[in-house]
Design an enzyme around this catalytic site. Structure first.
Site, PDB file in Angstrom:
ATOM      1  N   SER A 139       0.836  -1.168   0.095  1.00 59.85           N
ATOM      2  CA  SER A 139      -0.032   0.011  -0.234  1.00 59.85           C
ATOM      3  C   SER A 139       0.757   1.212   0.153  1.00 59.85           C
ATOM      4  CB  SER A 139      -0.688   0.009   1.260  1.00 59.85           C
ATOM      5  OG  SER A 139      -1.412   1.282   1.479  1.00 59.85           O
ATOM      6  N   TYR A 165      -2.111  -0.269  10.674  1.00 59.66           N
ATOM      7  CA  TYR A 165      -2.434  -1.067   9.297  1.00 59.66           C
ATOM      8  C   TYR A 165      -1.269  -0.797   8.307  1.00 59.66           C
ATOM      9  CZ  TYR A 165      -3.762  -1.608   4.243  1.00 59.66           C
ATOM     10  OH  TYR A 165      -3.819  -1.775   3.028  1.00 59.66           O
ATOM     11  N   LYS A 169       2.115  -3.515   6.461  1.00 62.23           N
ATOM     12  CA  LYS A 169       2.264  -3.501   5.097  1.00 62.23           C
ATOM     13  C   LYS A 169       3.757  -3.299   4.935  1.00 62.23           C
ATOM     14  CE  LYS A 169      -1.543  -4.199   3.337  1.00 62.23           C
ATOM     15  NZ  LYS A 169      -1.885  -5.658   2.385  1.00 62.23           N
TER      16      LYS A 169
HETATM   17  C1  WQD Z   1      -9.557   9.645   0.485  1.00 60.70           C
HETATM   18  C2  WQD Z   1     -10.191  11.044   0.686  1.00 60.70           C
HETATM   19  C3  WQD Z   1     -10.158  11.723   2.891  1.00 60.70           C
HETATM   20  C4  WQD Z   1     -14.007   9.715   3.355  1.00 60.70           C
HETATM   21  C5  WQD Z   1      -6.965   4.674   2.660  1.00 60.70           C
HETATM   22  C6  WQD Z   1      -6.044   3.749   3.225  1.00 60.70           C
HETATM   23  C7  WQD Z   1      -5.204   3.336   2.373  1.00 60.70           C
HETATM   24  C8  WQD Z   1      -6.050   2.286   1.203  1.00 60.70           C
HETATM   25  C9  WQD Z   1      -7.011   3.481   0.686  1.00 60.70           C
HETATM   26  C10 WQD Z   1      -6.142   0.129   1.938  1.00 60.70           C
HETATM   27  C11 WQD Z   1      -9.311  11.595   1.787  1.00 60.70           C
HETATM   28  C12 WQD Z   1     -11.566  12.162   2.137  1.00 60.70           C
HETATM   29  C13 WQD Z   1     -12.756  10.016   2.697  1.00 60.70           C
HETATM   30  C14 WQD Z   1     -14.949  10.631   3.927  1.00 60.70           C
HETATM   31  C15 WQD Z   1     -13.719  12.439   3.324  1.00 60.70           C
HETATM   32  N1  WQD Z   1      -6.646   1.185   1.983  1.00 60.70           N
HETATM   33  N2  WQD Z   1     -12.545  11.405   2.709  1.00 60.70           N
HETATM   34  N3  WQD Z   1     -14.705  11.757   3.611  1.00 60.70           N
HETATM   35  O1  WQD Z   1      -7.444   7.616   3.225  1.00 60.70           O
HETATM   36  O2  WQD Z   1      -6.451   8.242   1.034  1.00 60.70           O
HETATM   37  O3  WQD Z   1      -6.761   5.743   2.040  1.00 60.70           O
HETATM   38  O4  WQD Z   1      -7.940   3.924   1.610  1.00 60.70           O
HETATM   39  O5  WQD Z   1      -5.049  -0.228   1.609  1.00 60.70           O
HETATM   40  O6  WQD Z   1      -4.221   2.318   3.010  1.00 60.70           O
HETATM   41  O7  WQD Z   1      -5.166   4.821   4.033  1.00 60.70           O
HETATM   42  O8  WQD Z   1      -8.827   6.802   1.348  1.00 60.70           O
HETATM   43  O9  WQD Z   1     -10.740   6.892   0.672  1.00 60.70           O
HETATM   44  O10 WQD Z   1     -10.447   7.222   3.264  1.00 60.70           O
HETATM   45  O11 WQD Z   1      -9.814   9.106   1.582  1.00 60.70           O
HETATM   46  O12 WQD Z   1     -13.573  13.590   3.003  1.00 60.70           O
HETATM   47  O13 WQD Z   1     -16.115  10.154   4.298  1.00 60.70           O
HETATM   48  O14 WQD Z   1     -11.212  11.375   0.948  1.00 60.70           O
HETATM   49  O15 WQD Z   1     -10.035  12.764   3.915  1.00 60.70           O
HETATM   50  O16 WQD Z   1      -8.872  13.059   1.657  1.00 60.70           O
HETATM   51  P1  WQD Z   1      -7.359   7.247   1.959  1.00 60.70           P
HETATM   52  P2  WQD Z   1     -10.161   7.334   1.756  1.00 60.70           P
END
Ligand code: WQD
Length: 365
Positions: A139, A165, A169
């Protein structure tokens, strides 16, 4: 290429019933591989125990082929050993893992036990059966807070990783590196996913998070379908063009193709015989689109694709989030002959298609 006269490769996919797993298994079947799946079904809508879960039945239907499925946890060495006695695996694609960033902060031991110790068990069983080729689902979180953008594979890993998490990885990548150094017969490719989103264009398989989604795209899709009321945007005071977080979203179909590209390369790698002094092969590749989109870019794109308004609320930043992260994937381009091609519109369109056909995911009611 002409797969007709290529000996059928036998691939074990751990965690093959999940979101990445189903799309990857489908790709392998289309390439005429024989696929065996082990999955503990922890995060998966179950059929009845001895039956395959719905997600895997859908994959078989799309491929017009069957998959050998075993309801096994990678931590169960005895059960895993039995599987390795049944088949002659050419390589393993290791996807099985707990993957919630939030849960990992409150339940770190579950994450170290399941992800790290589980992987060690898998590796020991592989070793005892002389299966020494592994594609590992890593990741972008191993990079921690990016010190430069776009992030390439030379970027330092393991520093300032923001959650257990991501650390599991990172630790697994290092365990694999030590294993390759200790025994050059091993070939390992770590695939560092950025943000996988979207679904197979048929709408028959897709992302089916249990409970309220933590990730942006499935949450937006559930607002569009009316399962959730509005999107809470975690901070609009970042130093980004519109103040909201920027990420590198990659279509799940591109990601699945990246796994096949890595599998092809690793099968070609001549695992060096011990003592040949050949540099052992531990390789890592980014899998991303290679550009960033903000939360509001995604919301706007989803609205135009679905024709549904997405209500938003600007709230405070989420603990552990970085402002901006996107990838340089030129190494996968040159060494795996792989490049993501599907656009944000493709991602939103296919995600909306999956969600509107399956408002409750794989749950039938
Ligand atoms: C994306 C953007 C949030 C939800 C995570 C894990 C990573 C991988 C992918 C496993 C960010 C914003 C999100 C919401 C929001 N998972 N957001 N409101 O955090 O980049 O990555 O998922 O492998 O390891 O860290 O993905 O989709 O959670 O967030 O504003 O309800 O959307 O702040 O900017 P992230 P995400």
């Amino acid at each position: 290429g002409n797969v007709g006269n290529v000996a059928q490769v036998v691939v074990l996919v751990t965690g093959g019933c999940g979101y990445v797993g189903t799309h990857t298994v489908l790709r392998l079947l289309e390439q005429n591989a024989q696929v065996v799946v082990v999955d503990n079904l922890a995060g998966v809508i179950r059929g009845s125990d001895e039956k395959k879960p719905v997600s895997l039945e859908r994959v078989e239907e799309l491929a017009g082929k069957t998959v050998n499925f075993h309801n096994v946890d990678i931590s169960d060495a005895e059960a895993l050993d039995k599987i390795f006695k049944l088949y002659r695996f050419d390589c393993v694609i290791h996807l099985a893992a707990l993957k919630s960033v939030g849960d990992s902060c409150s339940l770190p031991l579950d994450y170290y036990r399941n992800n790290v110790a589980g992987t060690i068990t898998l590796l020991e069983v592989m070793k005892s059966h002389q299966v020494v080729k592994l594609v590992f689902s890593s990741s972008a979180t191993v990079y921690g807070e990016p010190q430069y953008l776009p992030v390439d594979e030379q970027h330092v890993t393991g520093q300032r990783v923001t959650n257990p998490y991501g650390r599991t990885k990172y630790f697994i990548e290092e365990i694999l590196r030590d294993l390759c150094t200790s025994d050059p017969k091993w070939s390992v490719i770590c695939l560092r996913y950025f943000n996988p989103v979207g679904a197979h264009p048929s709408g028959r398989i897709g992302e089916d998070p249990a409970g309220v989604p933590c990730n942006l795209m499935p949450y937006v899709a559930q607002v569009a379908i009316g399962r959730l009321e509005k999107l809470a945007v975690y901070g609009n005071d970042y130093s980004t063009p519109d103040g909201t977080g920027v990420r590198d979203y990659i279509h799940i179909m591109d990601l699945a193709e990246g796994h096949w590209a890595a599998t092809k390369k690793i099968l070609k790698e001549k695992g060096a015989k011990a003592g040949e002094g050949v540099e052992s092969s531990w390789l890592a590749y980014n899998l991303g689109l290679g550009r960033g989109y903000s939360v509001l870019d995604v919301v706007k794109c989803f609205e135009s694709v679905s024709g549904r308004p997405i209500a938003v609320d600007f709230v405070k930043r989420r603990e552990g989030d970085v402002a901006s992260s996107y990838s340089d994937c030129s190494l996968a381009g040159s060494q795996l002959d792989w490049k993501a091609s599907r656009t944000l519109t493709d991602m939103c369109r296919d995600m909306w298609n999956w969600q509107s056909i399956n408002p409750n995911g794989y749950q039938s009611n």
